[in-house]
Scaffold this motif. Structure first.
Motif, PDB file in Angstrom:
ATOM      1  N   ALA A   5       0.810  -1.214   0.000  1.00 45.98           N
ATOM      2  CA  ALA A   5       0.000   0.000   0.000  1.00 45.98           C
ATOM      3  C   ALA A   5       0.847   1.269   0.000  1.00 45.98           C
ATOM      4  CB  ALA A   5      -0.936  -0.009   1.207  1.00 45.98           C
ATOM      5  N   ASP A   6       1.975   1.227   0.713  1.00 45.66           N
ATOM      6  CA  ASP A   6       2.840   2.402   0.767  1.00 45.66           C
ATOM      7  C   ASP A   6       3.754   2.509  -0.451  1.00 45.66           C
ATOM      8  OD1 ASP A   6       1.750   3.025   3.216  1.00 45.66           O
ATOM      9  OD2 ASP A   6       3.325   2.003   4.344  1.00 45.66           O
ATOM     10  N   HIS A   7       3.657   1.529  -1.355  1.00 42.69           N
ATOM     11  CA  HIS A   7       4.578   1.464  -2.485  1.00 42.69           C
ATOM     12  C   HIS A   7       3.857   1.430  -3.821  1.00 42.69           C
ATOM     13  CE1 HIS A   7       7.558   0.704   0.573  1.00 42.69           C
ATOM     14  NE2 HIS A   7       6.889  -0.342   0.972  1.00 42.69           N
ATOM     15  N   ALA A   8       2.603   1.864  -3.870  1.00 41.05           N
ATOM     16  CA  ALA A   8       1.839   1.803  -5.113  1.00 41.05           C
ATOM     17  C   ALA A   8       2.578   2.548  -6.219  1.00 41.05           C
ATOM     18  CB  ALA A   8       0.449   2.399  -4.898  1.00 41.05           C
ATOM     19  N   GLY A   9       2.734   1.873  -7.360  1.00 38.20           N
ATOM     20  CA  GLY A   9       3.394   2.492  -8.498  1.00 38.20           C
ATOM     21  C   GLY A   9       4.909   2.446  -8.438  1.00 38.20           C
ATOM     22  N   LEU A  10       5.462   1.753  -7.442  1.00 42.12           N
ATOM     23  CA  LEU A  10       6.911   1.637  -7.312  1.00 42.12           C
ATOM     24  C   LEU A  10       7.324   0.178  -7.451  1.00 42.12           C
ATOM     25  CD1 LEU A  10       7.434   3.986  -4.233  1.00 42.12           C
ATOM     26  CD2 LEU A  10       7.771   4.546  -6.649  1.00 42.12           C
ATOM     27  N   ILE A  11       8.554  -0.035  -7.900  1.00 41.48           N
ATOM     28  CA  ILE A  11       9.072  -1.390  -8.076  1.00 41.48           C
ATOM     29  C   ILE A  11      10.534  -1.394  -7.653  1.00 41.48           C
ATOM     30  CG2 ILE A  11       9.838  -1.085 -10.472  1.00 41.48           C
ATOM     31  CD1 ILE A  11       8.562  -3.882 -11.044  1.00 41.48           C
ATOM     32  N   GLY A  12      11.044  -2.555  -7.318  1.00 40.78           N
ATOM     33  CA  GLY A  12      12.445  -2.658  -6.923  1.00 40.78           C
ATOM     34  C   GLY A  12      13.376  -2.254  -8.058  1.00 40.78           C
ATOM     35  N   PRO A  13      14.473  -1.603  -7.747  1.00 40.68           N
ATOM     36  CA  PRO A  13      15.369  -1.094  -8.781  1.00 40.68           C
ATOM     37  C   PRO A  13      16.044  -2.188  -9.597  1.00 40.68           C
ATOM     38  CG  PRO A  13      16.384  -0.864  -6.624  1.00 40.68           C
ATOM     39  CD  PRO A  13      14.963  -1.294  -6.390  1.00 40.68           C
ATOM     40  N   TYR A  85      20.837 -11.207  -6.449  1.00 40.98           N
ATOM     41  CA  TYR A  85      21.001 -10.018  -5.619  1.00 40.98           C
ATOM     42  C   TYR A  85      20.136 -10.133  -4.353  1.00 40.98           C
ATOM     43  CZ  TYR A  85      20.815  -5.258  -3.923  1.00 40.98           C
ATOM     44  OH  TYR A  85      20.880  -4.156  -3.110  1.00 40.98           O
ATOM     45  N   ILE A  86      18.899 -10.576  -4.520  1.00 45.63           N
ATOM     46  CA  ILE A  86      17.987 -10.715  -3.375  1.00 45.63           C
ATOM     47  C   ILE A  86      18.568 -11.684  -2.353  1.00 45.63           C
ATOM     48  CG2 ILE A  86      15.721 -11.610  -2.688  1.00 45.63           C
ATOM     49  CD1 ILE A  86      14.695 -10.512  -5.444  1.00 45.63           C
ATOM     50  N   ILE A  87      19.052 -12.826  -2.837  1.00 45.06           N
ATOM     51  CA  ILE A  87      19.602 -13.832  -1.928  1.00 45.06           C
ATOM     52  C   ILE A  87      20.832 -13.289  -1.204  1.00 45.06           C
ATOM     53  CG2 ILE A  87      20.729 -16.095  -1.826  1.00 45.06           C
ATOM     54  CD1 ILE A  87      18.848 -16.859  -4.236  1.00 45.06           C
ATOM     55  N   ALA A  88      21.677 -12.576  -1.915  1.00 45.40           N
ATOM     56  CA  ALA A  88      22.922 -12.075  -1.321  1.00 45.40           C
ATOM     57  C   ALA A  88      22.723 -10.868  -0.419  1.00 45.40           C
ATOM     58  CB  ALA A  88      23.915 -11.726  -2.431  1.00 45.40           C
ATOM     59  N   ASN A  89      21.693 -10.054  -0.712  1.00 49.26           N
ATOM     60  CA  ASN A  89      21.587  -8.760  -0.030  1.00 49.26           C
ATOM     61  C   ASN A  89      20.288  -8.511   0.739  1.00 49.26           C
ATOM     62  OD1 ASN A  89      24.092  -7.286  -1.106  1.00 49.26           O
ATOM     63  ND2 ASN A  89      23.151  -8.133  -2.944  1.00 49.26           N
ATOM     64  N   ARG A  90      19.261  -9.267   0.480  1.00 50.72           N
ATOM     65  CA  ARG A  90      17.963  -8.965   1.103  1.00 50.72           C
ATOM     66  C   ARG A  90      17.449 -10.057   2.030  1.00 50.72           C
ATOM     67  NH1 ARG A  90      19.059  -4.359   0.597  1.00 50.72           N
ATOM     68  NH2 ARG A  90      18.389  -3.049  -1.122  1.00 50.72           N
ATOM     69  N   ILE A  91      17.944 -11.265   1.865  1.00 51.36           N
ATOM     70  CA  ILE A  91      17.525 -12.358   2.747  1.00 51.36           C
ATOM     71  C   ILE A  91      18.648 -12.578   3.758  1.00 51.36           C
ATOM     72  CG2 ILE A  91      16.824 -14.770   2.897  1.00 51.36           C
ATOM     73  CD1 ILE A  91      15.921 -14.596  -0.025  1.00 51.36           C
TER      74      ILE A  91
END
Length: 196
Positions: A5-13, A85-91
């Motif tokens: 909801a706080d990110h409507a119209g946005l996507i991960g870079p 990238y997700i595995i290395a930096n976000r999880i």
């Protein structure tokens, strides 16, 4: 934040950053810059946070229109790089170790739950839904990356690659993800089957 909801119209870079070097490798800086201009991206956004989904979607669409023979493979590789990238930096590391050590029937639902909680990073203003758990089928309703496109074939190679790489890296190396329905083909959602 569990919902978008706080990110409507946005996507991960990563939907943008992982694609740019591949475009340059495929056709040089001239191709990359031409596609960026066609997408209306004249200055790269700050890539440390979420970015506007509209120009990112236009870049993916311009790539599919301008280099249709290369687009599926480029989108797929960008998706693999995004998942890495997700595995290395976000999880968190301990979570990666836990998922890899758990039996598939336990690891898969945990990963699906985490994906659903962070779906806004790849679905933007679209709506992510788990359709079924056995077999595992997930959907992105009103997928912004293909919004407004009309095609005779499925277009969401980037999303399929993200899903496949996450599951092959964290759940089971033999799992695959494939798109079985696509909004661009007139379906109500982009639907992905994930499993052995």
């Amino acid at each position: 934040m569990p919902d978008g909801a706080d990110h409507a119209g946005l996507i991960g870079p990563n939907a943008l950053t992982q694609l740019l070097p591949l475009l340059e490798r495929a056709g040089g800086a001239r191709l990359r810059d031409r596609l960026l201009a066609e997408a209306g991206i004249f200055v790269l956004p700050d890539m440390t946070g979420l970015v506007d989904e509209a120009p990112v979607a236009r870049l993916h669409q311009a790539m599919r229109a301008q280099i249709p023979d290369l687009a599926p493979a480029l989108a797929w590789e960008a998706g693999v790089r995004t998942a890495d990238y997700i595995i290395a930096n976000r999880i968190p590391g301990p979570v990666v170790v836990l998922l890899r050590g758990l039996p598939v029937p336990l690891a898969a639902p945990l990963l699906v739950r985490a994906i659903a909680q962070h779906a806004w990073t790849f679905a933007g203003s679209g709506r992510f839904e788990v359709l079924s758990r056995r077999p595992l089928r997930v959907a992105i309703h009103d997928n912004p990356v293909v919004r407004g496109e009309i095609a005779s074939h499925r277009l969401c190679h980037w999303h399929a690659a993200v899903f496949e790489r996450l599951f092959t890296s964290l759940v089971h190396g033999g799992w695959r993800a494939r798109e079985v329905e696509c909004c661009a083909m007139g379906h109500p959602a982009c639907v992905f089957e994930i499993g052995p």
